[in-house]
Motif scaffolding. Structure first.
Motif, PDB file in Angstrom:
ATOM      1  N   SER A  64       0.808  -1.321  -0.090  1.00 12.53           N
ATOM      2  CA  SER A  64       0.218  -0.035   0.120  1.00 12.53           C
ATOM      3  C   SER A  64       0.827   1.415   0.173  1.00 12.53           C
ATOM      4  N   GLU A  90      -6.530   7.462   3.285  1.00  9.65           N
ATOM      5  CA  GLU A  90      -6.383   6.037   4.020  1.00  9.65           C
ATOM      6  C   GLU A  90      -5.033   5.867   4.586  1.00  9.65           C
ATOM      7  N   ASP A  91      -4.048   6.887   4.447  1.00  9.24           N
ATOM      8  CA  ASP A  91      -2.774   6.834   5.418  1.00  9.24           C
ATOM      9  C   ASP A  91      -2.879   7.186   6.910  1.00  9.24           C
TER      10      ASP A  91
END
Length: 125
Positions: A64, A90-91
């Protein structure tokens, strides 16, 4: 053992960059491989990146973050870094630094002996 303190977290916008630092004290830093892990709200802790010791020649990454994050170490400063580019919402997570006795870089949490307290990274869209 080593004691670890992470710094550098904060609130950034999507696409921005951020660099995390993890300063080690106590035992001899070069005896340890280092790793970065993260935990998002409601999710399990997951591996981000690791770096072998002492030369840092092996640096595995989670799929990812490949191509966006870079792990490095400065043995003279007893510090490991995580350069994070092209950040995405999403981090968003608490990022933890960890130390593993020996030279082998690993993305397996169970192999790490020492952990920092974590630093919050929030990426807004």
């Amino acid at each position: 053992q080593v004691q670890l303190v992470e710094t550098g977290g904060g609130l950034v916008q999507s696409g921005d960059s951020l660099r995390l630092s993890c300063a080690a004290s106590g035992d001899t830093f070069i005896r340890y491989a280092m790793g970065w892990f993260r935990q998002a709200p409601g999710k399990e802790r997951e591996a981000v990146a690791a770096i072998s010791g002492p030369g840092g020649t092996n640096t595995p990454y989670a799929d990812s973050v490949k191509g966006r994050f870079t792990i490095s170490r400065d043995n003279a400063k007893k510090t490991v870094y995580l350069q994070m580019n092209s950040l995405k919402p999403e981090d968003t997570a608490v990022y933890y630094c960890a130390a593993r006795a020996g030279s082998v870089a690993s993305l397996l949490m169970g192999e790490y002996d020492c952990w920092g307290q974590g630093t919050q990274v929030t990426v807004s869209s």
